[in-house]
Every structure is written in structure tokens, then in C-alpha cells.
Write a protein that holds these residues in place. Structure first.
Motif, PDB file in Angstrom:
ATOM      1  N   ALA A 166      51.109  40.581  36.895  1.00 54.38           N
ATOM      2  CA  ALA A 166      50.705  40.395  38.291  1.00 54.38           C
ATOM      3  C   ALA A 166      49.358  41.059  38.549  1.00 54.38           C
ATOM      4  CB  ALA A 166      51.770  40.963  39.228  1.00 54.38           C
ATOM      5  N   VAL A 167      49.122  42.208  37.935  1.00 56.52           N
ATOM      6  CA  VAL A 167      47.822  42.879  38.054  1.00 56.52           C
ATOM      7  C   VAL A 167      46.727  41.989  37.494  1.00 56.52           C
ATOM      8  CG1 VAL A 167      46.441  44.809  37.179  1.00 56.52           C
ATOM      9  CG2 VAL A 167      48.752  45.223  38.052  1.00 56.52           C
ATOM     10  N   ARG A 168      46.973  41.439  36.316  1.00 59.63           N
ATOM     11  CA  ARG A 168      45.968  40.569  35.697  1.00 59.63           C
ATOM     12  C   ARG A 168      45.731  39.317  36.531  1.00 59.63           C
ATOM     13  NH1 ARG A 168      46.699  39.250  29.612  1.00 59.63           N
ATOM     14  NH2 ARG A 168      44.434  39.058  29.761  1.00 59.63           N
ATOM     15  N   ASP A 169      46.798  38.727  37.054  1.00 60.52           N
ATOM     16  CA  ASP A 169      46.643  37.525  37.876  1.00 60.52           C
ATOM     17  C   ASP A 169      45.827  37.814  39.126  1.00 60.52           C
ATOM     18  OD1 ASP A 169      48.147  36.052  36.092  1.00 60.52           O
ATOM     19  OD2 ASP A 169      50.013  36.193  37.238  1.00 60.52           O
ATOM     20  N   GLU A 170      46.110  38.956  39.758  1.00 62.72           N
ATOM     21  CA  GLU A 170      45.372  39.329  40.970  1.00 62.72           C
ATOM     22  C   GLU A 170      43.898  39.555  40.650  1.00 62.72           C
ATOM     23  OE1 GLU A 170      45.949  40.484  45.213  1.00 62.72           O
ATOM     24  OE2 GLU A 170      47.295  39.594  43.733  1.00 62.72           O
ATOM     25  N   ALA A 171      43.640  40.209  39.522  1.00 61.70           N
ATOM     26  CA  ALA A 171      42.261  40.463  39.122  1.00 61.70           C
ATOM     27  C   ALA A 171      41.524  39.157  38.841  1.00 61.70           C
ATOM     28  CB  ALA A 171      42.228  41.366  37.895  1.00 61.70           C
ATOM     29  N   ARG A 172      42.179  38.221  38.150  1.00 62.44           N
ATOM     30  CA  ARG A 172      41.522  36.951  37.823  1.00 62.44           C
ATOM     31  C   ARG A 172      41.270  36.132  39.088  1.00 62.44           C
ATOM     32  NH1 ARG A 172      42.039  36.203  32.199  1.00 62.44           N
ATOM     33  NH2 ARG A 172      42.214  38.334  31.395  1.00 62.44           N
ATOM     34  N   ASP A 210      36.528  48.878  41.071  1.00 63.70           N
ATOM     35  CA  ASP A 210      37.738  48.115  41.378  1.00 63.70           C
ATOM     36  C   ASP A 210      38.819  48.345  40.324  1.00 63.70           C
ATOM     37  OD1 ASP A 210      39.516  46.251  42.508  1.00 63.70           O
ATOM     38  OD2 ASP A 210      38.748  44.667  41.216  1.00 63.70           O
ATOM     39  N   PRO A 211      39.918  49.014  40.675  1.00 61.23           N
ATOM     40  CA  PRO A 211      40.971  49.272  39.697  1.00 61.23           C
ATOM     41  C   PRO A 211      41.575  48.001  39.106  1.00 61.23           C
ATOM     42  CG  PRO A 211      41.261  50.657  41.635  1.00 61.23           C
ATOM     43  CD  PRO A 211      40.185  49.671  41.971  1.00 61.23           C
ATOM     44  N   LEU A 212      41.648  46.917  39.876  1.00 62.98           N
ATOM     45  CA  LEU A 212      42.212  45.671  39.351  1.00 62.98           C
ATOM     46  C   LEU A 212      41.387  45.144  38.186  1.00 62.98           C
ATOM     47  CD1 LEU A 212      43.204  43.853  42.657  1.00 62.98           C
ATOM     48  CD2 LEU A 212      44.779  44.501  40.832  1.00 62.98           C
ATOM     49  N   THR A 213      40.062  45.095  38.377  1.00 64.29           N
ATOM     50  CA  THR A 213      39.191  44.604  37.307  1.00 64.29           C
ATOM     51  C   THR A 213      39.275  45.507  36.091  1.00 64.29           C
ATOM     52  OG1 THR A 213      37.687  43.685  38.959  1.00 64.29           O
ATOM     53  CG2 THR A 213      36.829  43.930  36.727  1.00 64.29           C
ATOM     54  N   ARG A 214      39.239  46.804  36.320  1.00 58.99           N
ATOM     55  CA  ARG A 214      39.297  47.751  35.211  1.00 58.99           C
ATOM     56  C   ARG A 214      40.628  47.652  34.468  1.00 58.99           C
ATOM     57  NH1 ARG A 214      35.875  52.212  35.462  1.00 58.99           N
ATOM     58  NH2 ARG A 214      37.536  53.608  34.816  1.00 58.99           N
ATOM     59  N   ALA A 215      41.721  47.497  35.223  1.00 61.33           N
ATOM     60  CA  ALA A 215      43.032  47.376  34.586  1.00 61.33           C
ATOM     61  C   ALA A 215      43.141  46.081  33.794  1.00 61.33           C
ATOM     62  CB  ALA A 215      44.131  47.448  35.642  1.00 61.33           C
ATOM     63  N   ASP A 216      42.572  45.016  34.307  1.00 59.02           N
ATOM     64  CA  ASP A 216      42.612  43.739  33.593  1.00 59.02           C
ATOM     65  C   ASP A 216      41.932  43.870  32.237  1.00 59.02           C
ATOM     66  OD1 ASP A 216      42.946  41.059  32.989  1.00 59.02           O
ATOM     67  OD2 ASP A 216      41.245  40.395  34.193  1.00 59.02           O
ATOM     68  N   VAL A 217      40.770  44.526  32.223  1.00 59.29           N
ATOM     69  CA  VAL A 217      40.064  44.730  30.957  1.00 59.29           C
ATOM     70  C   VAL A 217      40.917  45.545  29.992  1.00 59.29           C
ATOM     71  CG1 VAL A 217      38.075  45.844  29.883  1.00 59.29           C
ATOM     72  CG2 VAL A 217      37.761  44.500  31.952  1.00 59.29           C
ATOM     73  N   ARG A 218      41.497  46.625  30.490  1.00 57.90           N
ATOM     74  CA  ARG A 218      42.284  47.487  29.594  1.00 57.90           C
ATOM     75  C   ARG A 218      43.528  46.775  29.085  1.00 57.90           C
ATOM     76  NH1 ARG A 218      42.986  53.959  29.700  1.00 57.90           N
ATOM     77  NH2 ARG A 218      44.304  54.089  27.860  1.00 57.90           N
ATOM     78  N   LEU A 219      44.217  46.060  29.953  1.00 58.62           N
ATOM     79  CA  LEU A 219      45.421  45.343  29.529  1.00 58.62           C
ATOM     80  C   LEU A 219      45.083  44.229  28.543  1.00 58.62           C
ATOM     81  CD1 LEU A 219      47.297  45.150  32.952  1.00 58.62           C
ATOM     82  CD2 LEU A 219      48.072  46.395  30.915  1.00 58.62           C
ATOM     83  N   SER A 220      43.929  43.595  28.725  1.00 58.50           N
ATOM     84  CA  SER A 220      43.523  42.530  27.809  1.00 58.50           C
ATOM     85  C   SER A 220      43.415  43.034  26.379  1.00 58.50           C
ATOM     86  CB  SER A 220      42.174  41.942  28.239  1.00 58.50           C
ATOM     87  OG  SER A 220      42.287  41.235  29.462  1.00 58.50           O
ATOM     88  N   ARG A 221      43.109  44.331  26.244  1.00 64.77           N
ATOM     89  CA  ARG A 221      42.868  44.894  24.914  1.00 64.77           C
ATOM     90  C   ARG A 221      43.987  45.807  24.436  1.00 64.77           C
ATOM     91  NH1 ARG A 221      36.669  46.630  26.372  1.00 64.77           N
ATOM     92  NH2 ARG A 221      35.770  44.543  26.325  1.00 64.77           N
TER      93      ARG A 221
END
Length: 220
Positions: A59-65, A100-111
């Protein structure tokens, strides 16, 4: 209606809280207790909205995208040259990676190797596709030289964003001047000022601004 609105506020708070925790300590160390505390919600409320930590991370990644796609679309709709939009996108993404924590979290989760749902393309792949599409438009509108290598320009743009990400994770980010426009915007502007004369027809060069144009300020 009020109950639905309250539930939606709780869900959004959980996503924001989870983004902050995932960004700071990664997927493996992010416990549901930490996340619910960061969101100011109970674990019962968390389980009401998300059955697993993986669901919450997705859900975090979806919100960020969703936010990232909306930002790209807003930039692309403006009456500016397409290569200017590429420049502006690098500034926007570097700022998002700083604030933006959402963008930063998306990057970290992607990796994050511990995150079980990594089949979706990571954010850099999606940003790269957007940049390459804009570069094709730039050749069509004459802001990019016909013989310019689109892959190399796209690699440069993403490298600027990756550099911003790297430095944003160095300590508390004070090197960027806190949440305002800081050193990242300055060095990204300097790089674009250096390379644009090699990429842009001479008659178009005065129309481009290496420091970027904010959404809504195109007519200034």
C-alpha cells in the motif's frame, strides 16, 4: 459517512506511519507495533485495514507511485519544452527523496531483499520510462538535438536523482539545507547548465532553465 471518513483517515495515517518506519529501518526490522505507534493507531486498527505487513508495504508503494505518476503528469501538461520537463522532473524527484517518506520508502522497499513482493518494477524503472518518453517529445519539439543519445541523457537524469537519494540518506540531510531547496537543487542545476549546451539547438538554449521551473510558475 463520518465513520467511513474516520476509517479512511486512519488508513492514510497507517500508510504514512509505515512509510516513515520502512524508510528509516527497512522492511525486516519494521514491526507492526512500531508502525502502529508511528501512525498513532492501535494494532487492532492496523489489522482492520491490512492483514499482513507485506500488504501494508505494498500500500505504501502504491500510494507513492500514484503520487509520482500524478506529479509527472502535472509536469508534462505544462506549456514548456519537453527537455525542460526532464530537468524539472529531476528537481522534483530529488526534492521528494529528501522530504517525502512515501517516495523514500518506495525506493527502499524496491531494493529490500527481505520484502517478499518485489516483482513490480522499481521506481527508478518507472521514472526512467517517463524520462525516455519525454526525451522523444523533446526531439519532436526541437528542444533536444536530433543526434542526441536518448539513453545517455536518460541515464544522466536518473543519475542526478540517484545522487540526490544517496546524499539524502547521509545523516539527517542537513547538507541539503533541511526541507527547503538546498544544495541538491544547486548541484543539479550546475550539471544541467554544463550539459545542456551540448544537447540543445542554439536557438532553444535560452528557453531552458537549468534550475528548474516549478509547477504553476511557467508564465513568470
Amino acid at each position: 459517512m463520518e465513520q467511513q471518513e474516520r476509517a479512511e483517515r486512519t488508513r492514510r495515517a497507517l500508510i504514512r506511519g509505515a512509510a516513515d518506519v520502512f524508510d528509516r529501518i527497512g522492511y525486516e526490522r519494521a514491526t507492526l507495533s512500531r508502525i502502529s505507534a508511528a501512525a498513532g493507531a492501535t494494532k487492532g486498527a492496523l489489522y482492520f485495514h491490512f492483514s499482513t505487513k507485506a500488504d501494508l508495504a505494498q500500500a505504501v508503494r502504491d500510494e507513492a507511485r500514484t503520487a509520482s505518476t500524478a506529479a509527472v503528469d502535472a509536469l508534462a501538461r505544462r506549456p514548456v519544452l519537453a527537455l525542460q520537463t526532464v530537468v524539472d522532473l529531476t528537481h522534483h524527484l530529488s526534492r521528494a527523496l529528501r522530504t517525502d517518506p512515501l517516495t523514500r520508502a518506495d525506493v527502499r522497499l524496491s531494493r529490500d531483499a527481505e520484502f517478499p513482493e518485489r516483482s513490480r518494477p522499481d521506481c527508478y524503472e518507472e521514472w526512467g520510462a517517463a524520462v525516455r518518453s519525454l526525451l522523444q517529445r523533446a526531439k519532436a519539439d526541437g528542444s533536444l538535438l536530433p543526434d542526441a543519445d536518448e539513453d545517455s541523457v536518460a541515464a544522466l537524469a536518473l543519475s542526478l536523482v540517484a545522487g540526490a537519494e544517496l546524499f539524502s540518506r547521509d545523516g539527517d540531510g542537513d547538507g541539503y539545507g533541511g526541507a527547503g531547496r538546498g544544495a541538491d537543487a544547486e548541484w543539479i542545476a550546475r550539471v544541467w547548465a554544463l550539459v545542456l549546451p551540448r544537447l540543445v539547438p542554439q536557438d532553444r538554449l535560452p528557453l531552458l532553465r537549468p534550475a528548474g521551473i516549478e509547477v504553476g510558475s511557467e508564465g513568470e
